[in-house]
Design a protein around this motif. Sequence first.
Motif, PDB file in Angstrom:
ATOM      1  N   CYS A   1      14.196  -3.752  28.837  1.00 15.92           N
ATOM      2  CA  CYS A   1      13.877  -2.517  29.561  1.00 15.92           C
ATOM      3  C   CYS A   1      14.744  -1.356  29.085  1.00 15.92           C
ATOM      4  N   SER A   2      15.949  -1.660  28.589  1.00 13.44           N
ATOM      5  CA  SER A   2      16.832  -0.583  28.123  1.00 13.44           C
ATOM      6  C   SER A   2      16.289   0.096  26.886  1.00 13.44           C
ATOM      7  N   ARG A   3      15.430  -0.622  26.153  1.00 13.16           N
ATOM      8  CA  ARG A   3      14.846  -0.037  24.935  1.00 13.16           C
ATOM      9  C   ARG A   3      13.398   0.408  25.169  1.00 13.16           C
ATOM     10  N   LEU A   4      13.019   0.596  26.439  1.00 16.46           N
ATOM     11  CA  LEU A   4      11.628   0.899  26.761  1.00 16.46           C
ATOM     12  C   LEU A   4      11.157   2.185  26.101  1.00 16.46           C
ATOM     13  N   LEU A   5      11.997   3.216  26.133  1.00 19.78           N
ATOM     14  CA  LEU A   5      11.594   4.514  25.609  1.00 19.78           C
ATOM     15  C   LEU A   5      11.950   4.699  24.146  1.00 19.78           C
ATOM     16  N   HIS A   6      12.534   3.677  23.537  1.00 19.01           N
ATOM     17  CA  HIS A   6      12.959   3.827  22.150  1.00 19.01           C
ATOM     18  C   HIS A   6      12.161   2.952  21.188  1.00 19.01           C
ATOM     19  N   SER A   7      11.468   1.947  21.700  1.00 20.98           N
ATOM     20  CA  SER A   7      10.771   1.023  20.808  1.00 20.98           C
ATOM     21  C   SER A   7       9.551   1.705  20.222  1.00 20.98           C
ATOM     22  N   GLU A   8       9.044   1.106  19.126  1.00 27.63           N
ATOM     23  CA  GLU A   8       7.925   1.715  18.394  1.00 27.63           C
ATOM     24  C   GLU A   8       6.597   1.259  18.998  1.00 27.63           C
ATOM     25  N   LYS A   9       6.300   1.861  20.164  1.00 33.45           N
ATOM     26  CA  LYS A   9       5.062   1.473  20.844  1.00 33.45           C
ATOM     27  C   LYS A   9       3.858   2.197  20.278  1.00 33.45           C
TER      28      LYS A   9
ATOM     29  N   ASN B   1      18.463   6.460  17.856  1.00 39.77           N
ATOM     30  CA  ASN B   1      18.360   6.215  19.291  1.00 39.77           C
ATOM     31  C   ASN B   1      17.620   7.342  20.008  1.00 39.77           C
ATOM     32  N   ARG B   2      16.566   7.849  19.363  1.00 38.05           N
ATOM     33  CA  ARG B   2      15.760   8.911  19.969  1.00 38.05           C
ATOM     34  C   ARG B   2      14.550   8.298  20.653  1.00 38.05           C
ATOM     35  N   LEU B   3      14.026   9.037  21.624  1.00 38.33           N
ATOM     36  CA  LEU B   3      12.909   8.543  22.410  1.00 38.33           C
ATOM     37  C   LEU B   3      11.657   8.469  21.539  1.00 38.33           C
TER      38      LEU B   3
END
Length: 1039
Positions: free
Chosen positions: A67-75, A220-222
């Motif tokens: 969850c800590s990488r929710l906004l950083h992963s390559e979705k 570490n950008r969104l």
Amino acid sequence: MYRFVELLKNWTSSNEKPTFMDVAFTTERSIEDELDRESQSDVSTILVSYVIMFAYIAIALGQLRTCSRLLHSEKLVGVDNADVIELIQSDHCKQRFERELDKEIVTQSQGRTGRVIPFLVLAVGVDNIFILVQTHQREARRSDESHSEHVARILAMVGPSMLLTSTSESCCFFLGALSDMPAVRAFALYAGMALAIDFVFQVTCFVSLLTLDSIRQAGNRLDVCCFMQGPKTDPIDVSDGVLYKFFKAIYVPFLMMKGVRASVMVVFYAWLCTSLVVVPRIGIGLDQELSMPEDSFVLKYFQAMNSYLSIGPPMYFVVKDGLNYSDTMTQNMICGGQHCNSDSLLTQVYVASKRPASSYIARPASSWLDDYIDWSTTAGCCKYFPNNMSFCPHDYNVDCNDCDIAQDKNTNRPIPTAFKKYLPFFLEDNPTESCAKAGHASYSSAMAGPSSRLNDSDILDYLDTIDSDSDFVYESDSDITSDDDNVPDLGNPAVHNLSDSDENGMDDEDYREILSPEQPLPLPFPFQELTGPKHMPPPDSLPIAYFFLFFTDFILSLMVTESNRYAQQFIKSKEGNVPTPLKNWNRITMQEIKGFLACILNMGIIRKPTIASYWSTLSSQATPWFGQMFTKHRFSHLLRFFHLVNNEVLPGPEEPGYDPCARYKPLVEHANRVFRHHYTPHQQLSVDESLGVNYHLTDNNNTAIVTANYFAAFHTILKTSSDYYESIRAARKLSDNISLTINTRLKAAGQNTTIEVFPYSVFYVFFEQYLTMWPDTLKSLGISLAAIFVVTFLLMGFDIFSSIVVIITITMIIVNLGGLMFWWGITLNAVSLVNLVMAVGISVEFCSHLVHSFAVSVGTTRVERSSDALVTMGSSVFSGITLTKFGGILVLGLAKSQIFKVFYFRMYLGIVLFGAAHGLIFLPVLLSYIGEFPYLANLCGLSSQPSADLMKASSSYAVSSTAVSIGRASSRGPPVNNEKVSRRSRGGQRAACLKTTLNRVSTGKTEGEDLGRFCSHVRPQRTDASDRPESPQVSEFSC
């Protein structure tokens, strides 16, 4: 038509219809209307299908582990790829549309084949992207690599495989354009170009986006808001996906078990044999019921017609020009009566009609030749006017003389001169009880005698009799009505329809009021009109004078008034948001509307691709005349606002009185009035399809020479596509036999003339393609497979084995797909053929990636190399094509269109499932049995054939390297999770050491001397012990 359909729809669905009655109906344009409605109704289904596939892509390619990488992963990587594909499609569609702007779609099936393209491009594009992205996710970046170098290394690893598949597919489709079928040719060109551009975007645009996304993650950008940086600085964890772990730990070990592999080969071989048995029995054609939606009233009509009616379409045996029908020998080769040959044209058709089950002919053909002979021998049928020797109807109540038709005493037929002279009389005479064989009703010719022709002398005669001014100069349509009282005034808004009154302005009801009940209606009236042009300008008038005969001041004023009205309505509707060019709107004038029409007519002579190009200032393209008439903007405004009626008073589609032709109806009514005012037709007119005899008159207009003609018959009841195209085949066979018989007799008589007889019916143009469907199918698929073989052979380094394996697997997919078509009721036609060609292209994705991975694998056994290839590429292929397309295809099963359900849902489902089964089950097992070692052999300069010495040397070399230090591999590990990399490299397995060594050699991570020492060890050893190279020292080499 619209109101008729709505009326019957409402009546059949209401309680007014009796319960014991059912009504099925259609109109001439109902099929086209229903096809348009079907296309519109399926748009939502297609959109939902794409949304599901795009959503899966975005989720499957994303890396969401915590969850800590929710906004950083390559979705959004998958979404980026989808955007790239859509850009390719939109750009290519635009180019295609511009090239095909002036062309028509030949058939509805061709138009539907275009729906295959997006699915094909999406399948191919997504598969390559899955391989690229998932390899990037599994291979960690090294400490001495930048993000660009990391992506470049990944592209170097998977790029050859992507190039192989994309090139194979593009060449496959480009060469598939050699097909004779227009639908397949158009699809092949479209698909080939789309896939080529798709690959270019993948290795350029998408690679750049992937690099930028890697930099974003490292910073570490969104994900979406990349301008925002998160607080977390956790290292990027390099781990394998769930599907990759499943393939590696469970699926591959299970599939490579000895018993499982044997069972797979047996099952797939039995499957192939079963399909080969039923493939020749696949139905051919496209039943018209399938083209209609399930809720269509036209579908109900088709079903009722097949169930209750006994209708056979008419067909014609057409005889081309070249025969002398006045000659007795020629007559005997054609006719069917007395003295005719036993193998004449009509006799053969008669015999065929007695075998309707095989000939599909229900009754013998009618013969103008036999009827003419009978008519000429019947007393009182042929008559002529004594004053001018012209034709006189046999029932005409005036003094006419009987024709003196000289006949041959042996055959009782007209002699050649009489035959030619009185043939036009026969074709103009109407049949009655006394002369039933008269030919005007059945064989009337569209090329009648001189009485129905308008020549220059007729025009000059009428020009001499007219008044030079008053007969053609007038200001409005009121002047026209002064000459013909029966013509209503177009200026009166109450006038909307022309009455069916005669030339005296009186209809049947008027005559019934005048005549007493005892008197019969005096119809038909004797034709006493002065035919030809009337109210003409003087002979020396300019051409513009003839133009204004039809474009009167009234119709021009109507154009000016209604165009200005519509412009004001448009400007008023904007309510303050009027476009700048229209703020100072100038009303259209009469002079401008004349200039506008002149421009429109001139544009029909000077053809240019766009309206704007007529105002081009380029010296090579300029046409100054248009610029002198109008500015470009003024002409575009005239074109935009041109109107003939007031839109505000027209009923809408759902309102009573709606007329789809209302917008141009005033112009049609005006044309009918002025045409009747300026020309009176001749008595003899032919406006039907009853042309049976085509002839021309000689120079003295005394004799007729017969040219092309036909003999009409009827087919039996034709219900299915098989009935239709088999009837064409039988008719052509009969026609060929007739042609052969006639030409044989002509040759025996010493004549060098060659005659062709061919059959025709209105439905032949639609079903003719099915006569050659199997040859066209085999040709298209053969060309596609040959292209894939050649490209694979070249790009795999002349590896004939890999090329053959790919072709074998793809062929099995196509054959088994054919078996599915038989069992699931999918017929072979243009739509399914395009799907089969597309299946060849998609099958490349299932096969070539694994074969290429197997070829470069460095395992020591076939099973190991096959396992390595399946682990490396299997999960990407499975998730990239199978799962992506599966969800979208299931949605197609909900479409209302039966064509979508049969030819897209069923065939797409078969393509995906059969491709996955052969690519992920059969192909790895096949390679585990017969695979070769081309990469290892080429690397060390050995023969392409594997040998026991090579395997033994490879194993020996791996054994001697088990104790090697891993220092160099550790020093070049990724920047994070070095412990994991070390754990993977640790151990003493000989296969792992050999694989690591060759992987480093193949990717350029090993120095040249290491490669030399390795190859010198694995080469076959010489017998001379002194020449043997020393074994590599552990201290000098490391894995």
